[in-house]
Write a protein that holds these residues in place. Structure first.
Motif: not given
Length: 160
Positions: A79, A81, A92-96, A99-101, A147
């Protein structure tokens, strides 16, 4: 009523038109025809295409009695960004970690701008509690993006 403009010609007025290609070749015999160009009265034939060795793109299927072997292909999802800017609004972000948007949860903390605003108000005479107003205004505080699933910090926006 206006008249139409005159038609444009490809030659200058009073000059003859240029010769055709065949006339130019006949008038200038100093330029012989190209050696690889076919003569106009001869029939042209297509030269044979050189043969190439056959190399299959995929391996041939297994024969009877042989075990089928398939190449193992591993796929890794990444992913990216680009240009993700953490500011004073949820993003809106991707949590490392999980692993969820997600859409970030905001947390406001007093930073340098709130303290400098308090000191500025105190210097100008707002000593009796009015200098504490910057600590109640969210637009003067730093913003931490969390998150909502795992509460990990995704980004920080510092006012100053």
């Amino acid at each position: 009523m206006a008249s139409a403009p005159p038609l444009e010609t490809s030659t200058f007025v009073g000059h003859p038109p240029p010769p055709s290609y065949e006339e130019a070749l006949a008038a200038n015999p100093q330029y012989p025809p190209m050696p690889y160009a076919p003569a106009p009265d001869m029939k042209t034939s297509v030269p044979p295409v050189p043969t190439q060795l056959y190399s299959p793109m995929y391996p041939p299927p297994p024969q009877q009695g042989q075990p089928a072997t398939c190449p193992v292909v591993s796929v890794q999802t990444m992913y990216v960004q680009p240009g993700l800017a953490f500011e004073s609004v949820p993003v809106q972000a991707h949590c490392p970690v999980c692993t969820q948007n997600v859409i970030t949860r905001l947390e406001y903390t007093s930073g340098a701008l709130a303290w400098l605003s308090c000191a500025g108000l105190a210097i100008f005479g707002c000593i009796y509690g009015c200098c504490l107003i910057p600590f109640c205004v969210d637009s003067l505080k730093d913003v931490t993006h969390h998150c909502p699933n795992c509460s990990s910090v995704l980004g920080v926006h510092k006012r100053m």
